[in-house]
Design a protein around this motif. Structure first.
Motif, PDB file in Angstrom:
ATOM      1  N   ARG A 180       0.926   4.027  -2.844  1.00 31.10           N
ATOM      2  CA  ARG A 180       1.011   5.597  -2.422  1.00 31.10           C
ATOM      3  C   ARG A 180       2.022   6.721  -3.158  1.00 31.10           C
TER       4      ARG A 180
ATOM      5  N   GLN B 206       0.888  -1.177  -0.069  1.00 36.15           N
ATOM      6  CA  GLN B 206      -0.114   0.083   0.077  1.00 36.15           C
ATOM      7  C   GLN B 206       0.950   1.146  -0.124  1.00 36.15           C
ATOM      8  N   ASN B 207       1.947   1.014   0.617  1.00 37.75           N
ATOM      9  CA  ASN B 207       2.987   2.251   0.648  1.00 37.75           C
ATOM     10  C   ASN B 207       3.597   2.570  -0.562  1.00 37.75           C
TER      11      ASN B 207
ATOM     12  N   SER C 145       2.245   9.327  -6.177  1.00 36.03           N
ATOM     13  CA  SER C 145       2.587  10.749  -5.698  1.00 36.03           C
ATOM     14  C   SER C 145       3.745  11.011  -6.866  1.00 36.03           C
TER      15      SER C 145
END
Length: 183
Positions: free
Chosen positions: A157, A153-154, A161
Motif C-alpha cells: 500500500r 500488505q501495508n 502511494s
C-alpha cells in the motif's frame, strides 16, 4: 518474505548524486559504476516510510524501517531500532543494462534541462540559471527483503502511494508508479 517491484517513470526524473559539474552542470543524476541511472534503496525506503506513516502504527514503522535514538526532548537517547526490512536500489533490468552498455548507449539515457527564477516583472533573475542532468522515462526493478508477513500488505500500500520521486517532484519531474510483481 520478499516484494519484487517495477518502478516506472513517466517523465524525466532526477535523483541527485550530490556531485556538481562546476560550470557545466549544477547537479548530476546518480549513476552506477557502468554509468547507468538507478534509485538508491535509502531514497525508496524514505519515500515509502513517509507514505506508511499516514496509516501504519508507529511501533510497526520502527520495526520495519528502523528508528533513530534521539527524539524531540530526549537528548542522548540510545533507543534505536535496527530496520528489519531491506530496500535494494532500483536498477535497470540486467539484460537491458547489458544491451545498453555493450552498445555504449549510456549517454542516451540522459538529458540536460535548464530552469531560471522569474521575478515579479517577468524577467529572469540574475545568476539564477540552473542546469541539471535528468534521466529519460524508464522502468527500474527492485526488491524489499526480510519482510514480516504482517507488514507485507501495508508495504504494498505504501509503495503504491508513492507517485513522485527526486528533485523538483512538485514541479513536474519524477512522476512514477510502483507495480508489485511478486510477493
Amino acid at each position: 518474505m520478499t516484494i519484487n517491484y517495477e518502478l516506472k517513470f513517466f517523465d524525466y526524473w532526477h535523483v541527485s548524486s550530490g556531485l556538481s559539474g562546476g560550470a557545466a552542470l549544477d547537479s548530476y543524476a546518480v549513476k552506477d559504476s557502468a554509468g547507468l541511472p538507478y534509485v538508491p534503496g535509502k531514497t525508496i525506503k524514505g519515500l515509502v516510510r513517509e507514505a506508511a506513516e499516514m496509516f501504519w502504527d508507529r511501533g510497526d514503522i520502527d520495526k520495519c524501517f528502523g528508528s533513530r535514538g534521539s527524539k524531540v526532548g530526549q537528548e542522548n537517547n540510545d533507543d534505536t531500532t535496527q530496520a528489519q526490512c531491506y530496500f535494494s536500489s532500483a536498477i535497470i533490468d540486467e539484460k537491458i543494462a547489458a544491451e545498453i552498455t555493450s552498445n555504449e548507449l549510456e549517454s542516451n539515457l540522459f538529458e540536460i534541462i535548464s530552469a531560471t527564477k522569474i521575478d515579479e516583472n517577468g524577467i529572469a533573475a540574475d545568476k539564477s540559471l540552473r542546469d541539471i542532468e535528468v534521466v529519460l522515462p524508464i522502468t527500474l526493478i527492485g526488491r524489499i527483503e526480510n519482510i514480516d508477513d504482517k507488514f507485507a500488505q501495508n508495504l504494498v500500500r505504501a509503495l503504491k502511494s508513492v507517485k513522485r520521486m527526486g528533485l523538483n517532484r512538485n514541479r513536474g519531474l519524477g512522476r512514477c508508479e510502483f507495480k508489485v510483481k511478486e510477493l
